[in-house]
Structures are given as C-alpha cells and as structure tokens.
Design a protein around this motif. Structure first.
Motif, PDB file in Angstrom:
ATOM      1  N   PHE A 241       0.807  -1.129  -0.003  1.00  0.00           N
ATOM      2  CA  PHE A 241      -0.133  -0.147   0.173  1.00  0.00           C
ATOM      3  C   PHE A 241       0.863   1.379   0.053  1.00  0.00           C
ATOM      4  O   PHE A 241       0.486   2.296  -0.819  1.00  0.00           O
ATOM      5  N   ASN A 242       1.903   1.148   0.600  1.00  0.00           N
ATOM      6  CA  ASN A 242       2.805   2.564   0.439  1.00  0.00           C
ATOM      7  C   ASN A 242       3.670   2.670  -0.725  1.00  0.00           C
ATOM      8  O   ASN A 242       3.798   3.743  -1.091  1.00  0.00           O
ATOM      9  N   LEU A 243       3.819   1.535  -1.306  1.00  0.00           N
ATOM     10  CA  LEU A 243       4.513   1.772  -2.784  1.00  0.00           C
ATOM     11  C   LEU A 243       3.261   2.234  -3.671  1.00  0.00           C
ATOM     12  O   LEU A 243       3.765   3.089  -4.387  1.00  0.00           O
ATOM     13  N   ILE A 244       2.073   1.932  -3.319  1.00  0.00           N
ATOM     14  CA  ILE A 244       1.133   2.716  -4.202  1.00  0.00           C
ATOM     15  C   ILE A 244       1.065   3.977  -4.227  1.00  0.00           C
ATOM     16  O   ILE A 244       0.904   4.624  -4.875  1.00  0.00           O
ATOM     17  N   LYS A 245       0.932   4.412  -2.863  1.00  0.00           N
ATOM     18  CA  LYS A 245       1.090   5.755  -2.446  1.00  0.00           C
ATOM     19  C   LYS A 245       2.045   6.528  -2.992  1.00  0.00           C
ATOM     20  O   LYS A 245       2.130   7.643  -3.665  1.00  0.00           O
ATOM     21  N   ALA A 246       3.375   5.717  -3.025  1.00  0.00           N
ATOM     22  CA  ALA A 246       4.735   6.452  -3.392  1.00  0.00           C
ATOM     23  C   ALA A 246       4.575   6.597  -4.930  1.00  0.00           C
ATOM     24  O   ALA A 246       4.931   7.664  -5.900  1.00  0.00           O
ATOM     25  N   PHE A 247       3.847   5.365  -5.756  1.00  0.00           N
ATOM     26  CA  PHE A 247       3.798   5.590  -7.134  1.00  0.00           C
ATOM     27  C   PHE A 247       2.940   6.585  -7.506  1.00  0.00           C
ATOM     28  O   PHE A 247       3.168   7.222  -8.756  1.00  0.00           O
TER      29      PHE A 247
END
Length: 411
Positions: A241-247
């Motif tokens: 989920f944090n990766l998606i937010k970063a993307f």
C-alpha cells in the motif's frame, strides 16, 4: 541420512514461505541420496494421506476433524472461526491434536529409522493453541532442529507491536524442547534471543532460491520496459500500500512508467489507493506461475518491495537473480540481502516520501546502474542458490548426528 520434516504447508497444498523452502530442501536432499519424509498436518481432506512427490514421502495427518465444518468458506463458518480464534475456544483441543501429531511423528521416526527431525516454529495449529498456558512440547528421541521461520510471537510483535505473555511463553518452550535452533535469517534469530529470551545460540542458514528460476530469468542485457514490479502479498505489512501511495507521486514526474503488482491478497484495497487519473498505469496480476513472474522481473526497469518485516524473502532473491535493481527494506532481514547502493537500495518502508525519492533516483539514473544489475545477480548465484544452501543444511544435519553419537550434542 533419513530425515523427517514437519511442514503443514508442504506443496501442493496452498503454501507460504515455509512450504516452498521445505520442498526445495527436501527434493534436493533426495537427489543427494538421502531418504526424506514429511509429516503435514492438514485441516482439510483435499489431498491424499500418503504421497510420493519427487522422491519425498509425504504423510498428511488430518487434524481438528471434529470441527472440520469450521474450515469451509461458508459465511457462518468463517464468522464462527474468527470468534474461536479471538477467544481461544479450541485451545485445549488443538493441544491434544498437536500431541497426536507428535506421536505420529515418533512412530515414523521408529519405523523409518529417522536420524534427524526438522521442526518449524509455526504450524497450522499454532494460532489455535497459542493462548493456552504452558504448552508442553515433546522432546524427540533423535536430534531435533527447531527451525525459525516466524512464530506466532514474531508475527504478533511485528504486526501489533507487542507479544501476549502466554504466546511468548509457549514459543519459548518450543525452542527449549529442541536440540539445536536454526534460523532463516540473523534478524529472526535475534528476535528469538532478544524478544523471547531464549538463551541458546541460533545458527543461521538462509532459505534457498530454486536454480531453475535463476536459469530462466538471468538475462542482464535485454531491453527493459518502463515498468516497476512489486512481488509479494498485496497487504500493508508487505509494503504494497505504501508503494502504491509512492507511485501516485512518482508517476507525476515519470508518466511513462507503469506499476505491476504481482501477488494475491487485498487487491481491492490496493486498487482503492490508486489515484483515479492513473488507474490505467497500475496492474494487479494476482498469483502467477514462476515462469510468468520471471518474464516480468527480467523485463522491468526496476522492482520495489518495501516490506515492513520479513524473516527472509525469496522474492528479493528472485528479483536480484534476474539482474534487476531492487529497492528493498531497511527493516528486518533487508540489510542481510542487499548492500545499500552496491547491489540494490534500501529504504524505510514506513516513509512514503523516501520510497518515492528512491524510485525517482533509480528512474533518473538507470543508465548508470548497469553494474548494480550484475552485482545483484552474482550475489545470488554465489550465495543463495539451492545447491549452496542445501549443502550447508546437509552438513548441519550430519554434524548433529555425529555429535549425538558422541554424546556431545549441545545448543
């Protein structure tokens, strides 16, 4: 040697890391001329009770059958099952079933003249008996290895920030019931010594990567796409989920990139975090076969797996074996796999901005990081392939048997 593994997740049952690693180890030991047996505790009857799988004899012991209806996908059963887990209502029954499994294993030990037994710290029954006080574990009649993969205490601590005192006591009792303790990472070993207060030394032998995966994936010089790949379960603690937010932030500077999320889990939650304007730039594949995973990994520009905690991730090894640049995690076993800035990158998985910044750096400097791809692939080839790891395990078991025969086996 005659070797017995306890492994409730042994394939073709739906498996996690314990099952995959044990299968790789067991089949390699068979190829080296050893007799290997597995006792797998099951809550369903979807697989045969005895099977020979690539030379490994697998015994499946069906557990908790008085309440088999609880392990269905029926809505009522699922709700009742969750209540039982919450209040520990099946703890006493689960303990008796665990002891039944131990008795069954002791019978196999005698019948097959087993030399050494390898026991994981997590079983299919762990979540049911974890709340029961002072669980007494059987001490086997032959040398026994307590294999650290991730106990209930470990999972609870890193998900919730604390350990139930009874759970901690039971996990400590397990490690005190075996002759030697072996961990899949230094990080996990430190947890057992420091958080569970287990005094015995914990040896470390990492999980292996299947050589065939590296063979089909390892191509350093093919043309790469503007794709970023995540490999793992789509849940918060894997960093998905944090990766998606970063993307969401990254793609504003690099609109040519797409994100591919490989794995099962809470895909709906993942999709809900993708900003509407870039819905077409994020793909959720679900579970994929190894050859399909390899195809994505070897063609991606780079990969990001900002997991919160990980005993030892084979996914990281898979990425690196492809000669891919991996942005991994500063927490847990991340520094045991990657030397930051040399054969990959490490980020704080809780810091979305830091993840985004590192993604921007890699995207902006891909042409300068080709040597990193070679360094990553060579590290896996030289340290983590199955033949290397299984040779270490074979020698470890042999030493235990010799020391037992000389009556000097100590922890």
């Amino acid at each position: 040697m005659n070797i017995l593994f306890s492994c409730d997740e042994y394939p073709p049952a739906r498996t996690g890391g314990i099952g995959s690693a044990t299968k790789t180890i067991a089949e390699n030991l068979v190829r080296k001329g050893h007799n290997v047996y597995v006792v797998s505790g099951r809550l369903d009857r979807s697989l045969p009770e005895i099977a020979m799988i690539n030379g490994v004899t697998v015994y499946r012991l069906y557990l908790m059958q008085k309440f088999s209806w609880l392990f269905t996908n029926n809505c009522i059963a699922v709700n009742l099952h969750n209540l039982i887990l919450r209040f520990g209502l099946l703890a006493r029954y689960a303990i008796s079933e665990y002891h039944r499994k131990e008795d069954f294993m002791e019978r196999i030990i005698k019948e097959k003249q087993i030399d050494v037994v390898d026991l994981p710290d997590y079983t299919v029954l762990s979540k049911y008996y974890s709340s029961a006080k002072e669980l007494l574990f059987h001490r086997f009649s032959i040398p026994s290895v307590g294999h650290i993969h991730g106990s209930m205490s470990f999972l609870r601590y890193y998900r919730n920030g604390g350990i139930n005192s009874v759970m901690k006591a039971n996990d400590k009792l397990f490690f005190e019931s075996v002759d030697k303790i072996l961990s899949v990472s230094k990080f996990a070993a430190n947890f057992v010594n420091e958080k569970l207060d287990v005094a015995s030394k914990c040896d470390v032998i990492y999980n292996p990567l299947v050589s065939s995966f590296a063979d089909i994936a390892n191509n350093l010089h093919i043309k790469r796409k503007n794709t970023i790949v995540f490999l793992g379960k789509i849940i918060e603690t894997k960093g998905a989920f944090n990766l998606i937010k970063a993307f969401n932030a990254f793609v504003k500077k690099h609109p040519e990139y797409e994100l591919v999320m490989i794995g099962g889990g809470n895909i709906d939650r993942g999709k809900s975090l993708v900003e509407k304007s870039i819905k077409d730039k994020v793909c959720f594949t679900g579970y994929l076969r190894p050859e399909n995973i390899a195809a994505y990994l070897k063609s991606a520009a780079f990969c990001v797996i900002p997991t919160f905690f990980e005993n030892f991730s084979v996914a990281a090894l898979e990425v690196m074996s492809c000669g891919n640049i991996l942005i991994y995690t500063t927490t847990s076993s991340g520094p045991e796999v990657i030397e930051d800035g040399v054969d990959g990158f490490l980020v704080n998985p809780y810091n979305v901005q830091e993840i985004c910044n590192k993604m921007n750096y890699v995207a902006d400097n891909l042409d300068k990081l080709e040597e990193m791809r070679t360094m990553a692939a060579n590290k896996i080839k030289d340290n983590f392939l199955e033949n290397i790891i299984v040779n270490k395990l074979e020698n470890y078991y042999k030493e235990m048997i010799v020391r037992q025969s000389l009556n000097i086996l100590t922890q």
